[in-house]
Design an enzyme around this catalytic site. Structure first.
Site, PDB file in Angstrom:
ATOM      1  N   ILE A   1       2.614   5.536   2.808  1.00 47.34           N
ATOM      2  CA  ILE A   1       2.071   6.495   1.968  1.00 47.34           C
ATOM      3  C   ILE A   1       1.302   7.415   2.501  1.00 47.34           C
ATOM      4  O   ILE A   1       0.755   8.501   2.479  1.00 47.34           O
ATOM      5  CB  ILE A   1       1.837   5.839   0.658  1.00 47.34           C
ATOM      6  CG1 ILE A   1       3.217   5.303  -0.340  1.00 47.34           C
ATOM      7  CG2 ILE A   1       1.333   7.065  -0.450  1.00 47.34           C
ATOM      8  CD1 ILE A   1       2.597   4.572  -1.523  1.00 47.34           C
TER       9      ILE A   1
ATOM     10  N   ARG B   1      -3.897   1.810  -6.555  1.00 51.48           N
ATOM     11  CA  ARG B   1      -4.230   0.882  -7.652  1.00 51.48           C
ATOM     12  C   ARG B   1      -5.605   0.994  -8.263  1.00 51.48           C
ATOM     13  O   ARG B   1      -6.632   1.181  -7.505  1.00 51.48           O
ATOM     14  CB  ARG B   1      -3.869  -0.644  -7.099  1.00 51.48           C
ATOM     15  CG  ARG B   1      -2.431  -0.920  -6.840  1.00 51.48           C
ATOM     16  CD  ARG B   1      -1.648  -1.073  -8.516  1.00 51.48           C
ATOM     17  NE  ARG B   1      -0.255  -1.617  -8.124  1.00 51.48           N
ATOM     18  CZ  ARG B   1       0.631  -0.511  -7.889  1.00 51.48           C
ATOM     19  NH1 ARG B   1       0.634   0.527  -8.234  1.00 51.48           N
ATOM     20  NH2 ARG B   1       1.992  -1.267  -7.841  1.00 51.48           N
TER      21      ARG B   1
ATOM     22  N   GLU C   1      -5.701  -0.544 -16.533  1.00 52.99           N
ATOM     23  CA  GLU C   1      -4.518   0.427 -16.928  1.00 52.99           C
ATOM     24  C   GLU C   1      -3.860  -0.311 -18.428  1.00 52.99           C
ATOM     25  O   GLU C   1      -3.703  -1.560 -18.166  1.00 52.99           O
ATOM     26  CB  GLU C   1      -3.690   0.430 -15.895  1.00 52.99           C
ATOM     27  CG  GLU C   1      -2.742   1.555 -15.883  1.00 52.99           C
ATOM     28  CD  GLU C   1      -2.200   1.727 -14.526  1.00 52.99           C
ATOM     29  OE1 GLU C   1      -2.864   1.937 -13.581  1.00 52.99           O
ATOM     30  OE2 GLU C   1      -0.848   1.923 -14.634  1.00 52.99           O
TER      31      GLU C   1
ATOM     32  N   HIS D   1      -0.129   7.266 -14.234  1.00 55.44           N
ATOM     33  CA  HIS D   1       0.545   6.529 -13.207  1.00 55.44           C
ATOM     34  C   HIS D   1       2.046   7.043 -12.778  1.00 55.44           C
ATOM     35  O   HIS D   1       2.887   6.388 -13.176  1.00 55.44           O
ATOM     36  CB  HIS D   1       0.623   4.933 -13.493  1.00 55.44           C
ATOM     37  CG  HIS D   1       0.784   4.144 -12.528  1.00 55.44           C
ATOM     38  ND1 HIS D   1       0.329   2.894 -12.493  1.00 55.44           N
ATOM     39  CD2 HIS D   1       1.462   4.308 -11.442  1.00 55.44           C
ATOM     40  CE1 HIS D   1       0.831   2.229 -11.297  1.00 55.44           C
ATOM     41  NE2 HIS D   1       1.244   2.951 -10.672  1.00 55.44           N
TER      42      HIS D   1
ATOM     43  N   GLY E   1       2.997   8.446  -9.708  1.00 53.83           N
ATOM     44  CA  GLY E   1       2.965   8.482  -8.439  1.00 53.83           C
ATOM     45  C   GLY E   1       4.621   8.584  -7.935  1.00 53.83           C
ATOM     46  O   GLY E   1       4.997   9.129  -7.123  1.00 53.83           O
TER      47      GLY E   1
HETATM   48  O1  LIG Z   1       2.846   2.181  -8.455  1.00 53.74           O
HETATM   49  C1  LIG Z   1       3.832   2.265  -8.098  1.00 53.74           C
HETATM   50  C2  LIG Z   1       4.236   1.312  -7.127  1.00 53.74           C
HETATM   51  O2  LIG Z   1       3.709   0.526  -6.756  1.00 53.74           O
HETATM   52  O3  LIG Z   1       5.565   1.255  -6.918  1.00 53.74           O
END
Ligand SMILES: O=CC(=O)O
Length: 274
Positions: A109, A190, A219, A237, A239
């Site tokens: 990422i 995270r 969270e 959240h 992503g």
């Molecule tokens: O937060 C998303 C993941 O870890 O896939």
């Protein structure tokens, strides 16, 4: 057992299923699961790596651009008071070109974010345990630096580490104090990686210029203090919240479930015997 990454799976949960053969986490991160306990019981834990890289990187870049150009803040203004029209000094943001992006954690990422923001003419610096090979560094225009150097020199800092016992609160008061007062801080990795109270303090004390959070320490709770600040962007959240990523994640989970039911080894075991 198929678990969304938002579901804690501790020893008690694992013990409640005496015939458990697989814990297939629907997510790349697996800090919700006591993987070591599962390993001791001979239960493989799998995750869904790679397939959410693009989505998470795109969301991260969106957060960076939103902060720099105050896009979310502008949207909020239009929905509330509106504005009086264009003016030379009204609502100025910051260009990203020639600014330095510091990436903490240059895995898939982190690299995907670097690639995209390099195309925005940002200088990329990064930290992680191992330096990338020169060819990859070259392609991404990325320079390996110490965390100290990164915190001091980056205009935008983006976290891309998994949450492990040694990374919890890796960004705390001391680290925020090292950042530029113009720095923008992004966390789409995270929540527990940062001490959220320390971040709030740094924002209120104008020790940094802004922050964008897609994940939270407790969270789904988010401290009300963040909601009051205009220089903060908060997303829920998201992503990996794209149809493409979620379908691919589901396919991995389904494949692993079928494999285990046919006595085959599942893919992407994260708690294999050492
Ligand atoms: O937060 C998303 C993941 O870890 O896939």
């Amino acid at each position: 057992m198929i678990t969304p990454l938002s579901t804690p799976v501790d020893a008690e949960v694992i013990d409640a299923a005496p015939n458990l053969k697989l814990i297939a986490n629907y997510g790349a991160g697996f800090n919700n699961i006591d993987t070591e306990y599962a390993r001791k019981k001979g239960i493989p834990v799998t995750n869904t790596p790679k397939v959410s890289t693009v989505s998470t990187a795109e969301v991260t870049c969106g957060l960076i651009i939103s902060l720099a150009h105050r896009i979310v803040e502008g949207d909020q203004l239009m929905r509330s008071t509106g504005f009086n029209g264009w003016a030379p000094l009204f609502f100025l943001g910051t260009e990203l070109k020639d600014k330095t992006l510091g990436i903490i954690g240059m895995g898939q990422i982190g690299q995907a974010v670097a690639k995209r923001m390099h195309a925005f003419d940002m200088n990329i610096i990064y930290t992680q345990r191992h330096q990338l090979d020169p060819e990859t560094e070259n392609k991404l225009g990325a320079k390996f630096v110490s965390q100290e150097e990164l915190l001091k020199n980056a205009d935008v800092i983006s976290l891309h580490r998994p949450a492990t016992p040694d990374s919890v609160h890796m960004i705390d008061t001391e680290q925020f104090k090292k950042m530029k007062s113009s720095a923008m801080f992004i966390n789409a990795a995270r929540g527990p990686l940062i001490n959220e109270a320390a971040l709030l303090q740094a924002l209120k004390g104008q020790e940094i210029a802004g922050a964008a959070l897609d994940v939270y320490e407790h969270e789904p709770e988010v401290d009300n203090g963040f909601k009051e600040l205009k220089n903060v962007v908060l997303t829920p959240h998201i992503g990996n919240a794209t149809t493409e990523a979620r379908n691919a994640m589901a396919e991995i989970v389904a494949t692993n479930t079928v494999k285990v039911s046919e006595n085959q080894e599942p893919n992407y075991i994260v708690n294999a015997d050492k």
